[in-house]
Design an enzyme around this catalytic site. Structure first.
Site, PDB file in Angstrom:
ATOM      1  N   CYS A  37       0.816  -1.219   0.000  1.00  0.00           N
ATOM      2  CA  CYS A  37       0.000   0.000   0.000  1.00  0.00           C
ATOM      3  C   CYS A  37       0.845   1.263   0.000  1.00  0.00           C
ATOM      4  CB  CYS A  37      -0.932   0.001   1.202  1.00  0.00           C
ATOM      5  SG  CYS A  37      -1.916  -1.492   1.307  1.00  0.00           S
TER       6      CYS A  37
ATOM      7  N   HIS B 276      -3.029   6.822   3.609  1.00  0.00           N
ATOM      8  CA  HIS B 276      -3.491   5.542   3.053  1.00  0.00           C
ATOM      9  C   HIS B 276      -4.764   5.120   3.784  1.00  0.00           C
ATOM     10  CE1 HIS B 276      -3.885   1.519   1.789  1.00  0.00           C
ATOM     11  NE2 HIS B 276      -3.378   0.969   2.869  1.00  0.00           N
TER      12      HIS B 276
ATOM     13  N   ASN C 170      -9.952  -0.794   1.691  1.00  0.00           N
ATOM     14  CA  ASN C 170      -8.524  -0.615   1.450  1.00  0.00           C
ATOM     15  C   ASN C 170      -8.212  -1.003   0.001  1.00  0.00           C
ATOM     16  OD1 ASN C 170      -5.752  -0.840   1.292  1.00  0.00           O
ATOM     17  ND2 ASN C 170      -5.520  -1.938   3.227  1.00  0.00           N
TER      18      ASN C 170
END
Ligand code: ACO
Length: 339
Positions: free
Chosen positions: A121, A263, A293
């Site tokens: 990520c 994030h 996510n």
């Protein structure tokens, strides 16, 4: 791409944003029909209400190609002007070739170098650093950094500990070279990695450690496996450390930040980090409630929606921070000047 150092001092500047998300919306109530979970558990532990799933015949490159076309259209740039296409992804179409090569071909970026970045990520931040370095060294002028994920294709949809967390999207940014000045573009980066925690977030099978042909494996071995508690502790620590180190290196105070785009993994991680950093919630943009996510696509997808909400305006000093598989982390501070 052909690049030679020519001595010109240049800044990389982010000039366009774009995203593509799949049509299929999967709510927490939908997840509760498949695994033993509830909307209350998912929302209170993560902040997620729904996420997007790619169709059964779609992969990361399909979303990426559509997102790339939107970004180039916004910038008014011909694909043949692209020097480099960088695709951060944790869910590439294949182990190789790089997803970026497939996307470059699809969009007609036939003069571009194309490669993927595998930094979980954090991939988008790593990609921005790479794109900035290429431009500021004089090797490239136009670099597209495009996070592309079809994570639901590598998630065990019977594992309630992971399947409620992840969603699919592609999103990215076009960087171009601009004349050197002191205030625009990317002011600095802080990047790091700690492989001692690498197996806390892993797809075990399919690589050279556990090759596909030496199976058969449980289907879960080809899917994301995560030690959620360890990743949670890691994430809260590195988000704060990375931003603090970067602010100190740039001799900036946190009050100078107009917008934080973190994030989008877990609302509790974000809340913890911003309270430690002293950044008020109204300066933080979140959209994980609607997408879950989306790994390397999450930061540019949130930047795009922050801009649409009027929260990312020209001149704004923006802090981006990510963490993820590796384990990796990274942050950057940029001044958004689209023209
Ligand atoms: N529904 C209901 N119960 C669940 C679910 C679910 N979806 N998932 C787990 N549980 C249960 C567990 O089985 C456990 O039950 P038990 O005690 O009977 O065994 C209980 O809930 C508590 O489990 P924990 O794992 O301790 O739950 P926690 O509060 O830590 O929350 C979570 C789990 C949300 C995953 C959290 O640890 C987290 O967010 N970690 C960080 C994850 C993250 O950010 N990952 C992305 C990294 S980025 C990248 O590169 C992909």
């Amino acid at each position: 791409m052909i690049g030679v150092r020519n001595g010109a001092r240049r800044r990389a500047r982010l000039v366009a944003l774009g995203a593509e998300v799949p049509e299929r919306v999967v709510t927490n109530a939908d997840m509760a029909k498949v695994v033993d979970t509830t909307d209350e558990w998912i929302y209170s532990r993560t902040g997620i209400k729904e996420r997007r799933f790619v169709a059964d015949d779609e992969a990361a490159s399909d979303l990426a190609a559509r997102a790339a076309e939107k970004i180039l259209t916004e910038a008014g740039m011909d694909p043949l002007e692209l020097d480099t296409l960088i695709i951060p992804t944790a869910s590439p179409d294949h182990l190789f070739p790089a997803t970026a090569t497939l996307v470059a071909d699809r969009i007609g970026a036939h003069r571009a170098a194309a490669f993927d970045i595998l930094a979980g990520c954090t991939g988008f931040i790593y990609g921005l650093a790479q794109g900035t370095a290429l431009i500021e060294s004089g090797l490239a002028s136009n670099v597209l950094v495009l996070g592309a994920e079809a994570l639901t294709r590598i998630t065990d949809q019977t594992d309630r500990r992971t399947c409620v967390l992840f969603g699919d999207a592609a999103a990215g940014a076009l960087l171009v070279g601009a004349p050197e000045d002191e205030v625009t573009g990317f002011l600095g980066f802080e990047l790091g990695a700690d492989g001692s925690g690498g197996l806390d977030l892993v797809v075990p099978a399919g690589g050279s450690r556990m090759p596909a042909q030496s199976g058969p494996y449980e289907p879960a071995q080809s899917c994301i496996q995560m030690n959620g508690r360890e990743v949670f502790k890691f994430a809260t620590r590195v988000m704060v450390d990375s931003c603090t180190k970067l602010l100190e290196a740039l001799e900036m105070h946190v009050d100078e930040i107009d917008l934080l785009v973190p994030h989008q993994a877990n609302q509790r991680i974000i809340d913890h980090a911003i309270s430690r950093l002293g950044i008020p919630p109204e300066k933080v943009f979140n959209n994980l409630e609607r997408y879950g996510n989306t790994s390397s696509a999450s930061i540019p997808l949130a930047m795009l929606e922050a801009r649409e909400a009027g929260l990312l305006a020209p001149g704004d000093v923006t802090l981006l921070v990510g963490f993820g598989a590796g384990l990796t982390w990274g942050s950057t501070i940029m001044r958004y000047e689209p023209t």
